[in-house]
Design an enzyme around this catalytic site. Sequence first.
Site, PDB file in Angstrom:
ATOM      1  N   GLU A 153      43.345  42.955  36.044  1.00 25.77           N
ATOM      2  CA  GLU A 153      44.741  42.670  36.451  1.00 25.77           C
ATOM      3  C   GLU A 153      45.650  43.894  36.433  1.00 25.77           C
ATOM      4  OE1 GLU A 153      46.149  39.471  33.987  1.00 25.77           O
ATOM      5  OE2 GLU A 153      44.734  38.028  34.801  1.00 25.77           O
ATOM      6  N   ASN A 203      38.384  43.483  38.004  1.00 25.52           N
ATOM      7  CA  ASN A 203      38.640  42.037  38.008  1.00 25.52           C
ATOM      8  C   ASN A 203      40.130  41.764  38.237  1.00 25.52           C
ATOM      9  OD1 ASN A 203      37.409  39.379  37.493  1.00 25.52           O
ATOM     10  ND2 ASN A 203      38.738  39.302  35.681  1.00 25.52           N
ATOM     11  N   HIS A 239      41.580  31.099  39.565  1.00 23.33           N
ATOM     12  CA  HIS A 239      42.287  30.022  38.861  1.00 23.33           C
ATOM     13  C   HIS A 239      43.126  29.284  39.913  1.00 23.33           C
ATOM     14  CE1 HIS A 239      41.179  31.364  34.866  1.00 23.33           C
ATOM     15  NE2 HIS A 239      41.535  32.590  35.184  1.00 23.33           N
ATOM     16  N   GLU A 268      36.401  33.427  37.092  1.00 28.02           N
ATOM     17  CA  GLU A 268      37.134  32.582  36.131  1.00 28.02           C
ATOM     18  C   GLU A 268      37.565  31.271  36.774  1.00 28.02           C
ATOM     19  OE1 GLU A 268      40.311  34.727  34.185  1.00 28.02           O
ATOM     20  OE2 GLU A 268      39.131  36.569  34.063  1.00 28.02           O
ATOM     21  N   ASP A 270      38.685  27.766  37.767  1.00 26.54           N
ATOM     22  CA  ASP A 270      39.018  26.416  37.318  1.00 26.54           C
ATOM     23  C   ASP A 270      40.007  25.832  38.322  1.00 26.54           C
ATOM     24  OD1 ASP A 270      41.310  27.817  36.422  1.00 26.54           O
ATOM     25  OD2 ASP A 270      40.753  27.670  34.305  1.00 26.54           O
TER      26      ASP A 270
END
Length: 357
Positions: A153, A203, A239, A268, A270
């Site tokens: 990030e 990432n 996400h 990641e 979800d």
Amino acid sequence: MKWRAHVFALATAVSYLGFGAAVPEQSLREAARSSGLLIGTAVRPAPLSEAAYASTLAREFNLLEPEDALKWEGVHPEPQSFDFSQADRVVDFATRHDMKIRGHTLVWHRQNPKWLTEGKYASGELAQILEQHIRAVVGHYRGKIFAWDVVNEAFDELHPGELRSTIWRDQPGIGLAENGNSYIERCFRWAHEADPQALLFYNEAEAEVLNPKSDAIYAMVGDFRQRGVPIDGVGFQMHIADLHADVASISANISRFTALGVQVHITEMDVALPVDPNGSPRPEDLQKQADIYRQIATACLSHPGCTAIQTWGFTDKYSWIGSHSKQRQGAALLFDRDYRAKPAYAALRTALESGRR
Ligand code: XIL
């Protein structure tokens, strides 16, 4: 009594996984075998001692990533001491169950210890601390962790295309060289020296689609590849908080990154759902959620360079979404709080089964 044998065979070949649906007994990791895609999840050390957590994990996944245990505040609690005990538990579990391990993360602006963020170090000192951290942590897991999120990030959502202001960019970025992402380059070089076999990833959040942030990352990765900076992949967090995925744009983005010669991992994933005060989602949202998992998996599988899909936890019992959304959202993962497979599980598995490479 031939029919009895048939009934018995059928009963053993079929298991009843949640919501009353009968599904063939094939785990996600088995379903992923035909395509070679890695199917992973973030893992917390504490519930590894819970039978249902450990058995579901071992059965379904072939890739694990410590959710928090490798972040600075956990692994480097004091300037002179490292604590690998929590991450080691996850790594040992993965090794025993023939799983690969991703490392997360060496450089981030969150979950850093106070000694670091409030230490008022000069640029040169901070650069040295960062280098030592990367060499120690990557070195400890040399040959065990196959892929690292080296930097997480680093780009800013408020200023599209620009690097975020962090202790790292503001200090070593200035201290080591004047121009923008040179501190990121240094981190990749240090990590590569510490374990030349490990795959090194950048990432990022909210860069899954074509947008100014992914454009900036694309430019950086292209530059790194051209100049021989050791970067092997890009992680897209995935996400999803609004039950919407622009799959065409995600696919086009994966396509342009893999064309640079780097791998893409979905790191990641979800899909958060609105939940009532008991934490229960609406049944119709579970179907929409399932569609999103299926579409993302299918998009990844359609690009040979998209080599892993990882979810951010696997049971709704342990997910960051609750606290992150002040309990307004939840139910974001493949299994419910009682480890029953949700429609998203079946949808993901169907996508994995039809994936051929
Ligand atoms: C989250 C963890 O899931 C939580 O347990 C922790 O409290 C905060 O961080 N992007 C990332 C992850 O790269 O490291 C974050 O993980 C979620 C957002």
